[in-house]
Design an enzyme around this catalytic site. Structure first.
Site, short mmCIF file in Angstrom:
data_model
loop_
_atom_site.label_atom_id
_atom_site.label_comp_id
_atom_site.label_asym_id
_atom_site.label_seq_id
_atom_site.Cartn_x
_atom_site.Cartn_y
_atom_site.Cartn_z
N LYS A 1 1.09 -1.26 0.06
CA LYS A 1 -0.28 0.35 -0.09
C LYS A 1 0.61 1.06 0.34
CE LYS A 1 -3.90 1.83 2.66
NZ LYS A 1 -4.63 1.65 3.76
N SER B 1 -9.42 0.79 3.27
CA SER B 1 -9.07 1.68 2.22
C SER B 1 -8.06 1.39 1.26
CB SER B 1 -7.95 2.93 2.85
OG SER B 1 -7.11 2.96 3.79
N SER C 1 -9.66 -1.33 6.84
CA SER C 1 -9.06 -1.03 6.03
C SER C 1 -8.27 -1.83 4.94
CB SER C 1 -8.19 0.76 5.74
OG SER C 1 -8.59 1.64 5.72
#
Lengths: 95, 490
Positions: free
Chosen positions: B82, B157, B181
Site C-alpha cells: 500500500k 482504504s 481498511s
C-alpha cells in the site's frame, strides 16, 4: 448540532485551511450531520470510567538510552521543497 | 518459465519453488510485472511500479542462488505495498497531492523485514488518500475497481493491494487498517486480510493516520500465506515505541492445528444488525454452521457497546488525524505552494494538497479537540472506548474467538456513497470496534452473492491470538471450498 459558516471558518483557521465559499457551505452541512450522529455518545453512562487513549494496557518495552546514528541533515533535507542542502527554507519571518 | 496458472500459486508454494530453483526469480518477476500492467490498465490497482529495480533484484536472487548462498524465506517472491508504507528511494504518495515529489530517505520496518527475507517489492498500490475512506474513491489518482465487477468499488482504504492479490498479480500484499481498511476491501475483493493486534507489527515508516488505531497487516489469497507473511513482518522494533516485545510464535504451525474444541462466540448485536444484507447474513450463518461441523463450540455473546463504535471511532480517528496531518505544511517534504509569509504558505499548501475527505476529517478532528468541545467529544469518546474494549474482555472470558460479518453488504457501486460521508462511514460498522479495542481480526472469504460478489466473515481474537485465529480460519477456508474461484480479467 448546527455548525454554521462562522464556526466552519473558526475551525478552518485552527486547521490552517483556506476554504472556498462552496466548501464552507458543504462542510457546514456535512459536519452538522456527522456531529448529530455522534451525539448518541452523550447518553452513554461513563461515570467513573477511565479514558482509553491507547489500546496497549501493558505499556511498551523501553529501548536502551544509547546514542545511535540517524539520517543526518543532508539526507533529511534532500527532498525538501525549495530547499538548500542541509536546511529547510521558509519565507522570511522577521522583517 | 512460469507454468500456466502460476498467477494463482500461493505464496507458500511460490516461495518453495523459488527456493528449490524450480523457477527463476527473473521469470516470476517478469510475469508478475506483465500481469500488474494488465490489471492496472483495467482496474487501476497501482500508483507506481518498480520495473527496472525489480528485475535487477530478481537477477541478483538468481545469481545468489546459483552461487549456493542461503536465501531468505521469501526469496524472489514479488510483494506489493500500500502506498502509505515508506520505501527508500521510491516515491510514497499516500495517494495525496500533498506528498507530490516525496521520496522517502528510509524504509519502513516492514519493508526492511521483507527485504531481509529476500522478497521483492513489485510496486505501490492505490488507496484512499491518507487511508481515509472505505472505497479507494478518495485517491488523488482516481478510484480502483473491483476485479469481480469493475462497476463496483474494491473497498478501502487498502483497495489497490486487495485488487492486486485478488486478480493474481502477486500472492501477497501489505495494507494498513485503522478502522477496517484491510478487512473491508479483503471482503469486497474475496481475499484474506488480517489486522493484527495493536503493537504486533511495527508502524515505523507507515504514514500516520490514527496512531492509536493503525496497524499494518497481510493481504493474501490463503490463510496459510497470511500466517507466513505475518511471521516475517511481526515482532518488536526499537523504532516504534508502541511495538510489543511479545514473542512471535510459529503462525504456520498454528494454522495447521485442528480447531476442534475452540469456543466460538457469535455477537448477538452483529447477527441481528439493522440494514444487514440478507445474503451476507446467510453466508455468515453458513460459516457458523461450518465451524460447528468442524467441532468448534458455538455460543452467543453480547457486545452491548458495539453500537457506539462508529461515532467513537470517528471522533478518536479524526482527532488523531488532525494532529498527525499538521506536519504537512510545505516546509520539509512534498508539495509547497509558495506565499509571502509562512502562515499563508501553510494554508495555501494544505488547501491545495489535501482532498475533500481529508479536509473533512481534519476539520472534524480539529473541532472535537478545540477548546470548549474536548470534554464533550474527545474525552467522552475515549471513555466509551474503554467500555468497547471491556465488552471484548468480558466476551473472551467465555470464548476463544468471535465470528461475525466483515461488512453489512457486498461491494457497492462506484459513486453510490460518494456524496454521503455518513453512509460511507457506516460500511465500517463491524470493523472499527476491533481497532478501538486493539485486538486482532481476520476477514475470510465465506461465500458469494447471487450477483457473483464475494462476501467475507471476520474471525476475531483477544490480544496476540493471531495463531488461534489462523487455526480456525484455515479449517473454515478448506470447508468453504472457494480457493479455486478467481475473477476473470478484461
Amino acid at each position: 448540532v448546527r455548525i454554521d459558516a462562522k464556526e466552519v471558518l473558526r475551525i478552518a483557521r485552527l486547521a490552517h485551511l483556506d476554504l472556498a465559499e462552496e466548501e464552507i457551505a458543504r462542510l457546514s452541512a456535512e459536519l452538522s450531520s456527522i456531529l448529530s450522529h455522534v451525539e448518541m455518545l452523550r447518553s452513554v453512562d461513563t461515570q467513573g470510567v477511565a479514558e482509553t487513549f491507547h489500546p496497549l494496557e501493558y505499556g511498551g518495552p523501553m529501548r536502551a538510552d544509547d546514542t545511535v546514528a540517524s539520517l543526518g541533515a543532508a539526507e533529511a533535507t534532500r527532498g525538501a521543497p525549495g530547499g538548500a542542502a542541509g536546511a529547510f527554507l521558509v519565507p522570511r519571518i522577521i522583517g | 518459465v512460469s507454468l500456466p496458472g502460476a498467477e494463482w500459486s500461493p505464496l507458500l508454494a511460490s516461495a518453495k519453488a523459488l527456493r528449490e530453483g524450480q523457477v527463476r526469480a527473473r521469470a516470476v518477476a517478469e510475469s508478475s510485472l506483465a500481469r500488474a500492467r494488465r490489471v492496472d490498465a483495467s482496474l487501476a490497482a497501482f500508483i507506481s511500479l518498480r520495473e527496472d529495480a525489480l528485475l535487477a533484484e530478481a537477477d541478483d536472487i538468481d545469481r545468489r542462488r546459483a552461487a549456493g548462498e542461503t536465501l531468505g524465506p521469501l526469496a524472489g517472491v514479488p510483494v506489493v505495498l500500500k502506498d502509505n508504507i515508506l520505501t527508500r528511494g521510491h516515491p510514497t504518495t499516500a495517494a495525496s497531492r500533498i506528498l507530490d515529489g516525496f521520496v522517502p530517505p528510509y524504509d519502513a520496518t516492514v519493508v526492511a523485514r521483507l527485504r531481509g527475507a529476500d522478497a521483492l517489492i513489485l510496486g505501490k498500490t492505490n488507496l484512499d488518500e491518507f487511508a481515509m475512506g472505505s472505497s479507494t474513491e478518495n485517491s488523488a489518482f482516481g478510484p480502483s475497481k473491483n476485479p469481480w465487477d469493475p462497476q463496483r468499488v474494491p473497498g478501502g482504504s487498502s483497495g489497490g493491494s486487495c485488487v492486486a492479490v485478488a486478480s493474481g498479480v502477486t500472492a501477497a500484499a501489505l495494507g494498513s487498517d485503522t478502522g477496517g481498511s484491510i478487512r473491508l476491501p479483503a471482503s469486497y475483493c474475496g481475499t484474506v486480510g488480517l489486522k493484527p493486534t495493536y503493537g504486533r507489527v511495527s508502524r515505523y515508516g507507515l504514514v500516520a493516520f490514527g496512531s492509536s488505531l493503525d496497524q499494518i497487516g497481510p493481504i493474501t489469497r490463503t490463510v496459510e500465506d497470511a500466517a507466513l507473511l505475518l511471521g516475517v513482518i511481526a515482532g518488536y522494533d526499537a523504532h516504534d515505541s508502541t511495538s510489543s516485545a511479545e514473542p512471535v510464535p510459529d503462525y504456520l504451525a498454528a494454522a495447521r492445528t485442528d480447531p476442534a474444541g475452540l469456543r466460538i462466540g457469535v455477537p448477538r448485536e452483529w447477527i441481528a444488525a439493522e440494514g444487514m444484507d440478507p445474503e451476507v447474513l446467510a453466508a455468515v450463518r453458513a460459516a457458523i454452521d461450518a465451524a460447528a461441523k468442524l467441532g468448534m463450540e458455538i455460543r452467543e455473546v453480547s457486545l452491548p457497546h458495539a453500537r457506539y463504535a462508529i461515532p467513537t471511532y470517528y471522533i478518536v480517528a479524526t482527532a488523531e488525524a488532525s494532529a498527525n496531518l499538521a506536519r504537512y505544511d510545505g516546509v520539509r517534504f512534498g508539495l509547497r505552494v509558495p506565499a509571502d509569509d509562512l502562515q499563508s504558505q501553510y494554508r495555501a499548501t494544505r488547501s491545495r494538497g489535501f482532498g475533500a475527505e481529508v479536509k473533512r476529517r481534519i476539520m472534524l478532528g480539529t473541532y472535537v479537540l478545540s477548546s470548549g468541545y474536548y470534554d464533550a467529544y474527545y474525552a467522552q469518546a475515549s471513555r466509551v472506548r474503554t467500555l468497547v474494549r471491556r465488552d471484548f474482555t468480558d466476551a473472551f472470558r467465555d470464548v476463544d474467538l468471535l465470528l461475525a460479518p466483515t461488512a453489512p453488504s457486498p461491494a457497492f457501486r462506484i459513486g453510490e456513497k460518494a456524496d454521503d460521508p455518513l453512509a460511507m462511514y457506516l460500511s465500517d460498522v463491524f470493523t472499527t470496534t476491533m481497532n478501538l479495542a486493539g485486538i486482532p481480526a481476520l476477514s475470510l472469504p465465506c461465500g458469494f452473492s447471487r450477483g457473483g460478489l464475494p462476501i467475507g466473515c471476520q474471525i476475531i481474537g483477544p490480544d496476540f491470538a493471531e495463531g488461534t485465529i489462523f487455526r480456525a480460519a484455515r479449517a473454515l477456508e478448506e470447508s468453504f471450498g472457494l480457493a479455486d474461484r478467481h475473477p476473470t480479467l478484461a
